[in-house]
Design an enzyme around this catalytic site. Structure first.
Site, short mmCIF file in Angstrom:
data_model
loop_
_atom_site.label_atom_id
_atom_site.label_comp_id
_atom_site.label_asym_id
_atom_site.label_seq_id
_atom_site.Cartn_x
_atom_site.Cartn_y
_atom_site.Cartn_z
N MET A 27 0.84 -1.20 0.00
CA MET A 27 0.00 0.00 0.00
C MET A 27 0.88 1.26 0.00
O MET A 27 0.39 2.35 0.31
CB MET A 27 -0.94 -0.01 1.20
CG MET A 27 -1.92 -1.18 1.16
SD MET A 27 -3.43 -0.92 2.09
CE MET A 27 -2.80 -0.66 3.73
N GLY A 28 2.15 1.11 -0.32
CA GLY A 28 3.03 2.28 -0.41
C GLY A 28 3.50 2.76 0.94
O GLY A 28 3.43 2.03 1.93
N GLY A 33 10.75 -2.86 5.52
CA GLY A 33 9.98 -4.10 5.53
C GLY A 33 9.48 -4.43 4.13
O GLY A 33 9.61 -5.57 3.66
N HIS A 34 8.94 -3.41 3.44
CA HIS A 34 8.51 -3.64 2.06
C HIS A 34 9.70 -3.97 1.17
O HIS A 34 9.61 -4.84 0.30
CB HIS A 34 7.85 -2.37 1.49
CG HIS A 34 6.63 -1.91 2.22
ND1 HIS A 34 6.60 -0.76 2.95
CD2 HIS A 34 5.39 -2.44 2.31
CE1 HIS A 34 5.39 -0.58 3.46
NE2 HIS A 34 4.63 -1.60 3.10
N GLY A 144 4.78 -10.31 3.90
CA GLY A 144 5.55 -10.16 5.13
C GLY A 144 4.95 -10.95 6.29
O GLY A 144 3.74 -10.94 6.49
N ASP A 147 2.38 -9.38 9.03
CA ASP A 147 0.93 -9.51 8.93
C ASP A 147 0.62 -11.01 8.85
O ASP A 147 0.24 -11.54 7.80
CB ASP A 147 0.42 -8.74 7.71
CG ASP A 147 0.72 -7.26 7.86
OD1 ASP A 147 -0.01 -6.57 8.57
OD2 ASP A 147 1.75 -6.80 7.32
P1 AMP Z 1 1.29 -2.91 3.55
O1 AMP Z 1 1.86 -1.86 2.66
O2 AMP Z 1 1.28 -2.53 4.99
O3 AMP Z 1 -0.03 -3.44 3.05
O4 AMP Z 1 2.28 -4.15 3.48
C1 AMP Z 1 2.61 -4.72 2.23
C2 AMP Z 1 3.40 -5.97 2.46
O5 AMP Z 1 4.59 -5.65 3.18
C3 AMP Z 1 2.65 -7.02 3.31
O6 AMP Z 1 2.93 -8.31 2.81
C4 AMP Z 1 3.27 -6.82 4.66
O7 AMP Z 1 3.21 -7.98 5.46
C5 AMP Z 1 4.70 -6.49 4.29
N1 AMP Z 1 5.35 -5.80 5.42
C6 AMP Z 1 4.91 -4.68 6.04
N2 AMP Z 1 5.73 -4.38 7.09
C7 AMP Z 1 6.68 -5.34 7.12
C8 AMP Z 1 7.80 -5.59 7.97
N3 AMP Z 1 8.10 -4.80 9.00
N4 AMP Z 1 8.57 -6.67 7.70
C9 AMP Z 1 8.26 -7.50 6.66
N5 AMP Z 1 7.21 -7.31 5.83
C10 AMP Z 1 6.43 -6.25 6.06
#
Ligand code: AMP
Length: 276
Positions: A27-28, A33-34, A144, A147
């Protein structure tokens, strides 16, 4: 790096791309982590695609959709630096055109924990992930561990709908003090930010006790909850030891995911560790 904004352009960009193709959906407001997802894809795949889409259907009516952090220019620069081949940045209308009526509804692993706290959230996640996978048809999708329930939901989704993709789960990337990186950490005030590492500290303490032989998960949940609530800024929504595939309460066999959702001020943080 090619940036594409329509499903047709995404399909055209990936149709003859060297395989395997790896996809990192986000989601940007990108952080390390991303980027760990993108790097894992880069190391294993001939073509790497990322998506940036703040998916409205996974936000509840009183959630943070409108103020969710957005930083497209910086995100594109980061992805370019990671040697991503293609980034898909669709509009809401491209993903949900007029007349859109189909939703993937999921029970099972989508029901407890985040599913109970955020009604409809995982239907929104399952619907958008199904769309992104069918639009890009990657060989692998990188998610990741942070989640943890989402990874279970997506694994169930691709099995149930026979979507031919391998789901790769990447370890959680943390700040130096243990706080799991999250786009929502930007909402924390300095005082809240200083308190936030208690979540991982508490989960880690329970993991240490598990490894030392304490297998009574209710006691481990309780200890983590008490440690978090010792912080005056933190209030626990749940701490739960669950089966990492079904999200049902841990039955005593196989790995256990100890997951937590904690409110610090107005900010809702989630994290988990695997007890093994
Ligand atoms: P989001 O942008 O929050 O929807 O996350 C997109 C992807 O990045 C999802 O698969 C998350 O699990 C992963 N993600 C977000 N934060 C982390 C993190 N700290 N470590 C590893 N993966 C992450």
């Amino acid at each position: 790096m090619r940036q594409v904004e329509t499903v047709a352009a995404l399909r055209a960009a990936l149709r003859d791309a060297p395989r395997p193709v790896g996809l990192a959906p986000t989601m940007g407001a990108l952080h390390d982590g991303h980027l760990a997802l993108v790097r894992a894809a880069r190391s294993e795949c001939a073509t790497v695609a990322a998506t940036i889409f703040v998916n409205p259907t996974q936000f509840g009516p009183n959630e943070d959709l409108d103020r969710y952090p957005r930083s497209l220019a910086a995100d594109l620069a980061l992805l370019e630096r990671e040697d991503v081949d293609c980034v898909f940045t669709p509009s809401v209308d491209e993903m949900y055109p007029a007349g859109f009526t189909t939703t993937v509804h999921m029970d099972g692993p989508a029901l407890p924990l985040e599913g109970a706290a955020r009604p409809g959230h995982f239907d929104g996640v399952a619907t958008v992930v199904a769309k992104l996978l069918l639009q890009s048809l990657p060989d692998r999708a990188y998610l990741g561990r942070k989640d943890g329930q989402q990874t279970a939901v997506v694994r169930r989704l691709v099995r149930d709908l026979d979507i031919p993709v391998e789901i790769v789960v990447v370890p959680t990337v943390r700040e130096a003090d243990g706080l799991a990186m999250s786009s929502r950490n930007a909402y924390l005030t300095p005082e809240q930010r200083a308190a936030a590492p208690v979540v991982f500290r508490a989960l880690s303490a329970s993991r240490d006790r598990f490894r030392a032989g304490q297998q009574d998960v209710a006691a481990l949940e309780d200890a983590a909850r008490r440690m978090i609530e010792a912080s005056p800024l933190a209030s626990v929504e749940y701490v739960a030891g669950v089966d990492p595939d079904t999200m049902a309460p841990w039955g005593g066999l196989g790995p256990c995911m100890l997951a937590a959702a904690v409110r610090i001020g107005g900010v809702r943080l989630i994290d988990n560790v695997i007890l093994d």
